[in-house]
Design an enzyme around this catalytic site. Structure first.
Site, PDB file in Angstrom:
ATOM      1  N   THR A  59       0.892  -1.207  -0.340  1.00 55.18           N
ATOM      2  CA  THR A  59      -0.141   0.097   0.496  1.00 55.18           C
ATOM      3  C   THR A  59       0.888   0.880  -0.147  1.00 55.18           C
ATOM      4  OG1 THR A  59      -2.177   1.290   1.474  1.00 55.18           O
ATOM      5  CG2 THR A  59      -0.360   0.664   2.507  1.00 55.18           C
ATOM      6  N   LYS A  63       3.174   1.067  -4.035  1.00 53.76           N
ATOM      7  CA  LYS A  63       3.079   0.542  -5.104  1.00 53.76           C
ATOM      8  C   LYS A  63       3.804   0.474  -6.356  1.00 53.76           C
ATOM      9  CE  LYS A  63      -1.769   0.290  -3.168  1.00 53.76           C
ATOM     10  NZ  LYS A  63      -3.169   0.991  -3.455  1.00 53.76           N
ATOM     11  N   ASN A  84      -0.069  -3.301  -6.272  1.00 50.33           N
ATOM     12  CA  ASN A  84      -0.785  -3.475  -4.494  1.00 50.33           C
ATOM     13  C   ASN A  84      -0.341  -4.904  -4.479  1.00 50.33           C
ATOM     14  OD1 ASN A  84      -3.367  -4.950  -6.431  1.00 50.33           O
ATOM     15  ND2 ASN A  84      -4.181  -4.114  -4.768  1.00 50.33           N
ATOM     16  N   ASP A  99      -6.741  -3.065  -7.420  1.00 51.06           N
ATOM     17  CA  ASP A  99      -7.212  -2.010  -7.626  1.00 51.06           C
ATOM     18  C   ASP A  99      -8.759  -1.614  -8.709  1.00 51.06           C
ATOM     19  OD1 ASP A  99      -6.416  -0.957  -4.860  1.00 51.06           O
ATOM     20  OD2 ASP A  99      -4.390  -0.212  -6.015  1.00 51.06           O
ATOM     21  N   GLY A 120      -8.702  14.088  -9.611  1.00 54.88           N
ATOM     22  CA  GLY A 120      -7.343  13.436  -9.246  1.00 54.88           C
ATOM     23  C   GLY A 120      -6.996  12.972  -9.824  1.00 54.88           C
TER      24      GLY A 120
END
Ligand code: NDP
Length: 262
Positions: A59, A63, A84, A99, A120
């Site tokens: 994490t 990563k 991950n 993910d 983002g």
């Protein structure tokens, strides 16, 4: 007995040991899952071997290093640029990214999404962007600053201030705005304008009602937090660790129970 762990910094807050150990017990498997605080990313590969681990979750903030240190890299992890989940087999490291699949599973109740806006431009945004593109969704990534947007040459990008298009069926907050405060990812006026046209919204942050989620609710946009994404990335990692298929529901059920424990 399989030895598994999660690496990160910080790591004490991670729910991964709890949910993986609970699922291990529920499925009657012979394994344990622990946590390791890593100070220096360069130690990751050596630590995996020194601890004789069979697999690990990686994490924040390691990563990218997780992908870089691997001998074999899954195609999706390569595209996303981070991993991950790592498997250790015959002194070789295999890297995966669950993910993206976890996100897709988390939004499986969101129907008819043709265009999505991701707020983002960090590592999580990349995983989500590839996940949506794999489903044929038209993706735009918007961010407060330009540097991180350069890594998104495969889709549309915009600074918040330059955004011209406000018509998206789904809006995803992949920033850390709201994680430790009540900030919105961008100006409230802009976000309200975008959300007015949206049917669905998703916040990668979990465990709290962020300012983003509050605004979505006030505008009657159907929204979810990031808990299901967290849970399903763990389910898919678990399947990789134990090389099992077709027991997703059973694993997910155990992990939901683990999260519900106080
Ligand atoms: P990164 O550091 O890679 O990227 C963070 C992004 O957020 C950048 O685009 C940054 O903008 C932006 N940002 C940070 N603070 C603010 C702010 N105050 N206002 C507006 N934008 C901001 O982080 P990650 O992609 O690794 O993680 C993002 C979030 O996703 C975290 O909250 C993490 O906990 C969560 N997460 C959840 C998962 C789940 O399973 N639910 C899985 C993985 C992560 P800039 O480029 O300008 O710096």
């Amino acid at each position: 007995m399989k030895a598994l762990a999660v690496f990160g910094n910080p790591i004490s807050h991670s729910k991964s040991p709890r949910i993986h150990n609970y699922a291990i017990k529920s499925l009657g498997l012979n394994a344990f899952y622990t946590r390791y605080l890593l100070d220096d990313e360069k130690d990751l590969r050596a630590r995996l071997f020194a601890l004789s681990l069979d697999g690990a979750n990686i994490t924040v903030p390691f990563k990218k290093q997780a992908l870089d240190c691997a001998d074999f890299k899954d195609d999706l992890a390569l595209k996303i640029g981070s991993a991950n989940t790592l498997l250790v087999k015959n002194n070789k490291i295999y890297a995966y990214n669950t993910d993206a699949l976890g996100f897709l599973q988390a939004i499986s109740s969101f129907k008819d999404i043709k265009k999505a806006l991701i707020l983002g431009a960090g590592g999580t945004a990349r995983a989500i962007a590839f996940a949506l593109l794999s489903k044929g969704v038209d993706v735009c990534v918007a961010n407060r600053s330009s540097a991180n947007l350069e890594a998104f040459s495969f889709c549309k990008t915009s600074l918040y201030d330059d955004l011209q298009d406000f018509e998206f069926e789904c809006v995803i907050n992949s920033t850390s705005a709201g994680l430790n405060n009540d900030d919105l990812p961008c100006k409230k006026e802009l976000l309200s304008e975008i959300l007015k046209n949206a049917n669905f919204a998703f916040d990668v942050i979990y465990g709290k009602e962020t300012a983003f989620l509050k605004l979505c609710k006030s505008l009657n946009v159907h929204c979810k937090d990031g808990l299901d994404m967290l849970l399903w990335q763990a389910v898919f990692a678990f399947e990789l660790f134990f090389n099992i298929k077709d027991r997703e529901r059973e694993i997910a059920q155990a992990m939901y129970e683990a999260i519900a424990l106080k």
